[in-house]
Design a protein around this motif. Structure first.
Motif, PDB file in Angstrom:
ATOM      1  N   LEU A  19      -3.501  -5.656  -1.747  1.00 34.66           N
ATOM      2  CA  LEU A  19      -2.975  -4.801  -2.813  1.00 34.66           C
ATOM      3  C   LEU A  19      -2.257  -5.622  -3.872  1.00 34.66           C
ATOM      4  O   LEU A  19      -2.413  -5.365  -5.071  1.00 34.66           O
ATOM      5  N   TYR A  23      -3.395  -5.676  -7.749  1.00 34.17           N
ATOM      6  CA  TYR A  23      -2.523  -5.304  -8.865  1.00 34.17           C
ATOM      7  C   TYR A  23      -2.408  -6.431  -9.884  1.00 34.17           C
ATOM      8  O   TYR A  23      -2.340  -6.190 -11.088  1.00 34.17           O
ATOM      9  N   SER A 120       0.088   6.136  -6.802  1.00 29.31           N
ATOM     10  CA  SER A 120       0.206   4.898  -6.028  1.00 29.31           C
ATOM     11  C   SER A 120       1.532   4.861  -5.269  1.00 29.31           C
ATOM     12  O   SER A 120       1.586   4.487  -4.089  1.00 29.31           O
ATOM     13  N   LEU A 124       2.169   4.473  -1.274  1.00 23.62           N
ATOM     14  CA  LEU A 124       2.916   3.311  -0.800  1.00 23.62           C
ATOM     15  C   LEU A 124       4.180   3.721  -0.049  1.00 23.62           C
ATOM     16  O   LEU A 124       4.560   3.075   0.933  1.00 23.62           O
ATOM     17  N   THR A 179      -5.793   3.281  -3.203  1.00 26.35           N
ATOM     18  CA  THR A 179      -4.563   2.619  -2.762  1.00 26.35           C
ATOM     19  C   THR A 179      -4.438   2.699  -1.248  1.00 26.35           C
ATOM     20  O   THR A 179      -4.133   1.707  -0.574  1.00 26.35           O
ATOM     21  N   SER A 180      -4.690   3.881  -0.700  1.00 22.83           N
ATOM     22  CA  SER A 180      -4.649   4.070   0.748  1.00 22.83           C
ATOM     23  C   SER A 180      -5.726   3.250   1.440  1.00 22.83           C
ATOM     24  O   SER A 180      -5.492   2.650   2.501  1.00 22.83           O
ATOM     25  N   LEU A 197     -10.099   0.754  -9.173  1.00 21.09           N
ATOM     26  CA  LEU A 197      -8.896   1.279  -9.829  1.00 21.09           C
ATOM     27  C   LEU A 197      -9.038   1.252 -11.353  1.00 21.09           C
ATOM     28  O   LEU A 197      -8.601   2.185 -12.039  1.00 21.09           O
TER      29      LEU A 197
END
Length: 219
Positions: A19, A23, A120, A124, A179-180, A197
């Motif tokens: 992740l 990002y 997100s 998170l 994200t998951s 994304l």
């Protein structure tokens, strides 16, 4: 039980590492895409049209998939996001020419950011496993895409607005899902995660632009 505990810990550590890389690459591609869009606007470049956009998108997406495990994958990602930035430039120019166009663009941009950080952040903070959302979201995206083609070819503004609202909901769900998926080890390649994304954000932004554009024209 010890096996389950070790497995959960490993997924969490690996997922968060992927992740972070995602990002970092996503932020760079968004900046690059925005810069290309700005150049496209400044030069007054024409939109390539639906067919060329789809051919370019799927062609570059195929290139990303084929090179995702090599250094060339990074170049492929920037080629794809740069191309999408180029297609965005003429669209932004069109909205900028409308009364209150700058406000429409900033509203869409700000709302896109809020949705991204909201969805997100929710995943998170809770660690939700949203793997069960995948099929539903995919079916929804296919339906929305077909409806968008219908709205375009038959010139039905109300349907186009409804499709934009559908895309906002679907892309918000995809941001949470991706994200998951990364956190729980479903996606271990940060290049593919970045593309997923980025495409969600791109479509979310375009959909919000259309919605705010219609709302702005009614004022």
């Amino acid at each position: 039980m010890p096996y389950e505990s070790a497995r959960t810990s490993a997924v969490s550590v690996d997922g968060r590492k992927v992740l972070r890389n995602t990002y970092m690459l996503l932020s760079m591609t968004l900046l690059f895409s925005a810069a290309v869009a700005g150049v496209s606007m400044a030069l007054g470049l024409p939109h390539p049209g639906l067919i060329l956009t789809l051919v370019g998108y799927f062609g570059l997406l195929f290139a990303v998939h084929k090179t995702k495990d090599s250094a060339m994958g990074i170049l492929s990602v920037f080629a794809l996001t740069g191309f999408m930035g180029y297609t965005l430039g003429p669209i932004l120019s069109m909205y900028a020419s409308l009364p209150g166009g700058s406000s429409i663009i900033m509203s869409a941009l700000g709302t896109t950011g809020l949705i991204f950080f909201g969805m997100s952040g929710w995943v998170l903070s809770t660690g939700k496993d949203l793997s069960g959302w995948g099929k539903t979201l995919m079916v929804g995206v296919i339906m929305a895409f077909v409806l968008s083609l219908g709205a375009m070819f038959f010139d039905i503004p109300a349907l186009g607005l409804a499709v934009s609202a559908m895309f906002v909901i679907l892309m918000s769900g995809l941001i949470a899902y991706e994200t998951s998926n990364i956190l729980h080890g479903g996606e271990t390649n940060y290049i593919m995660a970045t593309v997923s994304l980025y495409v969600s954000l791109y479509n979310l932004f375009l959909s919000l632009l259309q919605i705010f554009g219609v709302l702005g024209s009614d004022e």
